[in-house]
Design an enzyme around this catalytic site. Structure first.
Site, mmCIF file in Angstrom:
data_model
loop_
_atom_site.group_PDB
_atom_site.id
_atom_site.type_symbol
_atom_site.label_atom_id
_atom_site.label_comp_id
_atom_site.label_asym_id
_atom_site.label_seq_id
_atom_site.Cartn_x
_atom_site.Cartn_y
_atom_site.Cartn_z
ATOM 1 N N ALA A 1 0.860 -1.173 0.000
ATOM 2 C CA ALA A 1 0.000 0.000 0.000
ATOM 3 C C ALA A 1 0.902 1.231 0.000
ATOM 4 O O ALA A 1 2.045 1.176 0.472
ATOM 5 C CB ALA A 1 -0.869 -0.011 1.247
ATOM 6 N N GLY B 1 0.631 -5.130 0.839
ATOM 7 C CA GLY B 1 -0.552 -5.207 -0.025
ATOM 8 C C GLY B 1 -0.234 -5.817 -1.384
ATOM 9 O O GLY B 1 -1.118 -6.381 -2.033
ATOM 10 N N GLU C 1 -0.418 -9.466 -0.858
ATOM 11 C CA GLU C 1 -1.832 -9.812 -0.654
ATOM 12 C C GLU C 1 -2.607 -9.762 -1.972
ATOM 13 O O GLU C 1 -3.494 -10.589 -2.224
ATOM 14 C CB GLU C 1 -2.441 -8.857 0.373
ATOM 15 C CG GLU C 1 -1.805 -9.040 1.742
ATOM 16 C CD GLU C 1 -2.207 -7.972 2.735
ATOM 17 O OE1 GLU C 1 -1.766 -6.816 2.580
ATOM 18 O OE2 GLU C 1 -2.978 -8.276 3.663
ATOM 19 N N GLU D 1 4.523 -5.272 7.121
ATOM 20 C CA GLU D 1 3.744 -4.218 7.782
ATOM 21 C C GLU D 1 4.138 -4.010 9.227
ATOM 22 O O GLU D 1 4.021 -2.914 9.769
ATOM 23 C CB GLU D 1 2.240 -4.543 7.695
ATOM 24 C CG GLU D 1 1.630 -4.399 6.301
ATOM 25 C CD GLU D 1 1.642 -5.675 5.490
ATOM 26 O OE1 GLU D 1 2.471 -6.583 5.783
ATOM 27 O OE2 GLU D 1 0.833 -5.782 4.547
HETATM 28 N N1 CO8 Z 1 4.606 3.236 -0.473
HETATM 29 C C1 CO8 Z 1 5.018 4.398 -1.014
HETATM 30 N N2 CO8 Z 1 6.195 4.543 -1.658
HETATM 31 C C2 CO8 Z 1 6.982 3.449 -1.769
HETATM 32 C C3 CO8 Z 1 6.597 2.203 -1.255
HETATM 33 C C4 CO8 Z 1 5.345 2.111 -0.580
HETATM 34 N N3 CO8 Z 1 4.874 0.956 -0.081
HETATM 35 N N4 CO8 Z 1 7.589 1.319 -1.492
HETATM 36 C C5 CO8 Z 1 8.538 1.989 -2.159
HETATM 37 N N5 CO8 Z 1 8.177 3.282 -2.338
HETATM 38 C C6 CO8 Z 1 8.922 4.344 -2.996
HETATM 39 C C7 CO8 Z 1 10.115 4.813 -2.143
HETATM 40 O O1 CO8 Z 1 9.678 5.736 -1.166
HETATM 41 C C8 CO8 Z 1 11.006 5.421 -3.194
HETATM 42 O O2 CO8 Z 1 10.487 6.674 -3.542
HETATM 43 P P1 CO8 Z 1 11.511 7.954 -3.613
HETATM 44 O O3 CO8 Z 1 12.427 7.622 -4.778
HETATM 45 O O4 CO8 Z 1 10.611 9.111 -3.897
HETATM 46 O O5 CO8 Z 1 12.260 8.024 -2.335
HETATM 47 C C9 CO8 Z 1 10.781 4.509 -4.410
HETATM 48 O O6 CO8 Z 1 9.525 3.834 -4.188
HETATM 49 C C10 CO8 Z 1 11.855 3.465 -4.569
HETATM 50 O O7 CO8 Z 1 11.977 2.758 -3.333
HETATM 51 P P2 CO8 Z 1 13.365 2.577 -2.547
HETATM 52 O O8 CO8 Z 1 14.278 3.730 -2.829
HETATM 53 O O9 CO8 Z 1 13.023 2.325 -1.109
HETATM 54 O O10 CO8 Z 1 13.916 1.269 -3.253
HETATM 55 P P3 CO8 Z 1 14.871 0.152 -2.622
HETATM 56 O O11 CO8 Z 1 15.241 -0.731 -3.754
HETATM 57 O O12 CO8 Z 1 15.951 0.770 -1.820
HETATM 58 O O13 CO8 Z 1 13.939 -0.649 -1.601
HETATM 59 C C11 CO8 Z 1 11.902 -1.799 -0.923
HETATM 60 C C12 CO8 Z 1 12.841 -1.377 -2.089
HETATM 61 C C13 CO8 Z 1 12.660 -2.808 -0.041
HETATM 62 C C14 CO8 Z 1 10.700 -2.442 -1.549
HETATM 63 C C15 CO8 Z 1 11.532 -0.557 -0.094
HETATM 64 O O14 CO8 Z 1 11.065 0.452 -0.961
HETATM 65 C C16 CO8 Z 1 10.458 -0.823 0.931
HETATM 66 O O15 CO8 Z 1 10.752 -1.364 1.982
HETATM 67 N N6 CO8 Z 1 9.204 -0.403 0.624
HETATM 68 C C17 CO8 Z 1 8.092 -0.516 1.567
HETATM 69 C C18 CO8 Z 1 7.595 -1.936 1.675
HETATM 70 C C19 CO8 Z 1 6.478 -2.011 2.688
HETATM 71 O O16 CO8 Z 1 6.640 -1.717 3.852
HETATM 72 N N7 CO8 Z 1 5.301 -2.414 2.228
HETATM 73 C C20 CO8 Z 1 4.121 -2.527 3.077
HETATM 74 C C21 CO8 Z 1 3.327 -1.260 2.999
HETATM 75 S S1 CO8 Z 1 1.928 -1.243 4.109
HETATM 76 C C22 CO8 Z 1 0.806 -2.246 3.353
HETATM 77 O O17 CO8 Z 1 1.006 -2.726 2.289
HETATM 78 C C23 CO8 Z 1 -0.484 -2.474 4.112
HETATM 79 C C24 CO8 Z 1 -1.492 -3.163 3.209
HETATM 80 C C25 CO8 Z 1 -2.813 -3.285 3.903
HETATM 81 C C26 CO8 Z 1 -3.557 -1.977 3.929
HETATM 82 C C27 CO8 Z 1 -5.033 -2.277 4.266
HETATM 83 C C28 CO8 Z 1 -5.773 -0.993 4.531
HETATM 84 C C29 CO8 Z 1 -7.235 -1.320 4.857
#
Ligand code: CO8
Length: 259
Positions: free
Chosen positions: A66, A110, A113, A133
């Site tokens: 998400a 997400g 999922e 998460e």
């Molecule tokens: N949301 C928003 N932006 C994101 C996300 C995300 N989930 N993941 C990556 N990005 C963005 C980064 O912020 C970055 O943007 P910017 O260049 O502007 O800084 C760009 O994508 C590239 O990412 P990274 O620089 O971090 O790339 P890396 O190769 O270093 O790392 C990862 C890749 C490991 C995937 C890392 O980006 C990461 O850990 N991302 C988050 C993963 C995460 O925590 N996902 C879970 C999110 S919460 C969720 O999914 C809940 C779902 C249920 C919701 C239900 C509601 C009812």
């Protein structure tokens, strides 16, 4: 229909590929993408020419979860009222045609999922699955706490959800989360080939088979087996059953019409 966060293609008759397309955010699922995906599913559902969907992302990410930036400041009331993932989740749970997830790179939160909401997952060797998460002080919210243990068992699901560790493609295949692992440059080719195979079957039989496999997760064994027997019998009301069996006997390819 045109979309800003999706690319929709028809690589072969009967097959629609929906590609998540927010490369700047590793396909993070924001409100716009989820809205467009709900619309694309509605279009595919009512279009009789669509027999099977492939849902995919980029080489680097199926979806990194998400959109954390969009979600971070929301209040409980806003989260509850907007029910951000509800419409897509419900559509996929009730979608009658098969959806294959073709996963390359990150399928996190997400994103994992969303892949599990599909009927089966074909992974590239670079795929990485996770429910991170807990790192954000939250939990899976689109079915991860329920579908992951059903897919990989309690121990591995608990490990992934509580430690946030990622699973690579080989482990995901061993654990039963994905149906097969293919070379990264062959992912779409393999997923589309599977979709073409499904698109060539009787669409009625495909829908019933899908319904019954999903029922295995909702019913007792005895009820599921009884449902299977009834639906098996009912297939003999369709022309496609006659065609399929006649084609086998005649040693020719069946021409299913969906009747
Ligand atoms: N949301 C928003 N932006 C994101 C996300 C995300 N989930 N993941 C990556 N990005 C963005 C980064 O912020 C970055 O943007 P910017 O260049 O502007 O800084 C760009 O994508 C590239 O990412 P990274 O620089 O971090 O790339 P890396 O190769 O270093 O790392 C990862 C890749 C490991 C995937 C890392 O980006 C990461 O850990 N991302 C988050 C993963 C995460 O925590 N996902 C879970 C999110 S919460 C969720 O999914 C809940 C779902 C249920 C919701 C239900 C509601 C009812």
């Amino acid at each position: 229909m045109s979309y800003e966060t999706l690319i929709v293609e028809i690589p072969s008759a009967g097959v629609t590929v929906i590609r998540l397309n927010r490369p700047e955010a590793l396909n993070a699922l924001n409100a716009q993408l989820l809205g467009e995906l709900a619309t694309a599913l509605d279009v595919a559902e009512v279009d009789d020419s669509v027999r099977c969907l492939v849902l995919t992302g980029s080489d680097r990410a199926f979806a990194a979860g998400a959109d954390i930036k969009e979600m971070s400041d929301k209040s409980y009331a806003q989260m509850f009222a907007t029910d951000m993932f509800g419409p897509v989740g419900r559509r996929m749970e009730h979608f009658r045609k098969p959806i294959i997830a073709a996963v390359s790179g990150f399928a996190l939160g997400g994103g994992c999922e969303l892949a599990m909401l599909c009927d089966f997952i074909i992974a590239s060797e670079t795929a990485r699955f996770g429910q991170p998460e807990i790192n954000l002080g939250v939990m899976p919210g689109i079915g991860g706490t329920q579908r992951l243990p059903r897919a990989v068992g309690k121990s591995k699901a608990m490990d992934m959800i509580l430690t946030a560790r990622m699973m690579d493609a080989a482990e995901a295949e061993r654990a039963g989360l994905v149906s097969r692992v293919v070379p990264a440059d062959k992912l779409i080719e393999e997923a589309v080939a599977a979709a073409v195979k499904i698109a060539g079957q009787s669409p009625l039989a495909v829908m019933m088979n899908k319904e019954l496999v999903n029922a295995a997760f909702e019913t007792t064994l005895a009820t599921g087996v009884r449902m299977e027997r009834r639906l098996f019998h009912s297939l003999f009301a369709f022309e496609d059953q006659k065609e399929g069996m006649a084609a086998f006997i005649d040693k020719r390819k069946p021409a299913f019409t969906g009747k």
